[in-house]
Design a protein around this motif. Sequence first.
Motif, PDB file in Angstrom:
ATOM      1  N   THR A  73      -9.216  -4.445   0.829  1.00 16.85           N
ATOM      2  CA  THR A  73      -9.345  -4.187   2.279  1.00 16.85           C
ATOM      3  C   THR A  73      -9.447  -5.376   3.117  1.00 16.85           C
ATOM      4  OG1 THR A  73     -11.806  -3.819   2.027  1.00 16.85           O
ATOM      5  CG2 THR A  73     -10.243  -1.909   1.752  1.00 16.85           C
ATOM      6  N   ARG A 112       0.729  -1.326  -0.115  1.00 10.80           N
ATOM      7  CA  ARG A 112       0.066   0.067  -0.104  1.00 10.80           C
ATOM      8  C   ARG A 112       0.893   1.270   0.080  1.00 10.80           C
ATOM      9  NH1 ARG A 112      -4.171  -2.838   4.183  1.00 10.80           N
ATOM     10  NH2 ARG A 112      -5.548  -3.697   2.798  1.00 10.80           N
ATOM     11  N   ASP A 137      -3.077  -0.923  -4.728  1.00 11.06           N
ATOM     12  CA  ASP A 137      -4.431  -0.860  -3.956  1.00 11.06           C
ATOM     13  C   ASP A 137      -4.772  -2.249  -3.810  1.00 11.06           C
ATOM     14  OD1 ASP A 137      -4.846   1.999  -4.369  1.00 11.06           O
ATOM     15  OD2 ASP A 137      -5.390   1.562  -6.527  1.00 11.06           O
TER      16      ASP A 137
END
Length: 329
Positions: free
Chosen positions: A272, A264, A269
Amino acid sequence: MKINNIVFAWLLLTALLLTAGSASAEVAETDSFKQFIHNMVKQQHFNESELRQLFKAVQIQQPILDAMSKPAEGKPWFQYREIFMTEARIAGGVQFWKDNEAALKAVESQYGVPAEIIIAIIGVETKYGAYTGKYRVIDALATLGFAYPPRSEFFLKELEQFLILAREEHIDPLQPMGSYAGAMGLPQFMPSSFRGYAKDFDMDGKRDIWTNSADAIASVANYFVRNQWRPGGPVVFPVTARGDTYRQALSKGGKPDVGVGELRRLGVDVPTQLAAGETVKLLAYQQQVGEDLWVGLHNFYVITRYNHSPLYAMAVYQLSQAIAARKLS
């Protein structure tokens, strides 16, 4: 121009073994061959005269040496992917699933390896048994053990394992067929893998990975479990990146070696659901224009234990997903 000594020795040995215009030759009485026979007699308790008689029927084959010089893994991803992500292989995977549903369900329940992953391995390796190899295993291993110095140590060990396997399984060593590298059956196990991982799933007294789909399915699953497959764990995630600083995290192999938090920081990306402290592998796959980026997790690394190429592992994963999606449609 100075020729590398190993390459020169290989060329010289091959020239001695194969006469001009010949595709095959008998195994020559080289120091390497004599040492192999000696080791098999002293360490594995084989009969020397029987071994020598066996090897009179073994052939060193030029087509095997030729095939070793052009592996599919040398292609860029966009070409490599096209070999396996075909309509025929996807439809064939669905049919293989239907034909072997009971065995796949039982194996998935027992081993925790998804049916679609097992099917994709067999699909990539042999197109569900359609192409299990056209060479005698003993010819392939002897050719690469005695006439291919760059990897002779590996293949002589596999030749040793094959002869032990044939003795243990009561198989005529001149009969089994396989790939140019000596890989065998639906899952293309090398002899050492057969001895370590092959299963007699239907309990008929034979570990038959050539014609018994249930044994082949369970053998693949056992291979994964023995290499620490994590049931229910993810394999890979597609990612994107901002800029090109992410390239600092690219490295060879498939073993997770960089933290999610570090990726990150480098502009990747990452999904999550992956915690900052988790270790992953950043993977780049060449397209005709640009590249695709993925992060591989532990189970992706396990797939690379079957074949160390990240191209191979991604082909297995993507084929498995296409098969599963088609089956549900």
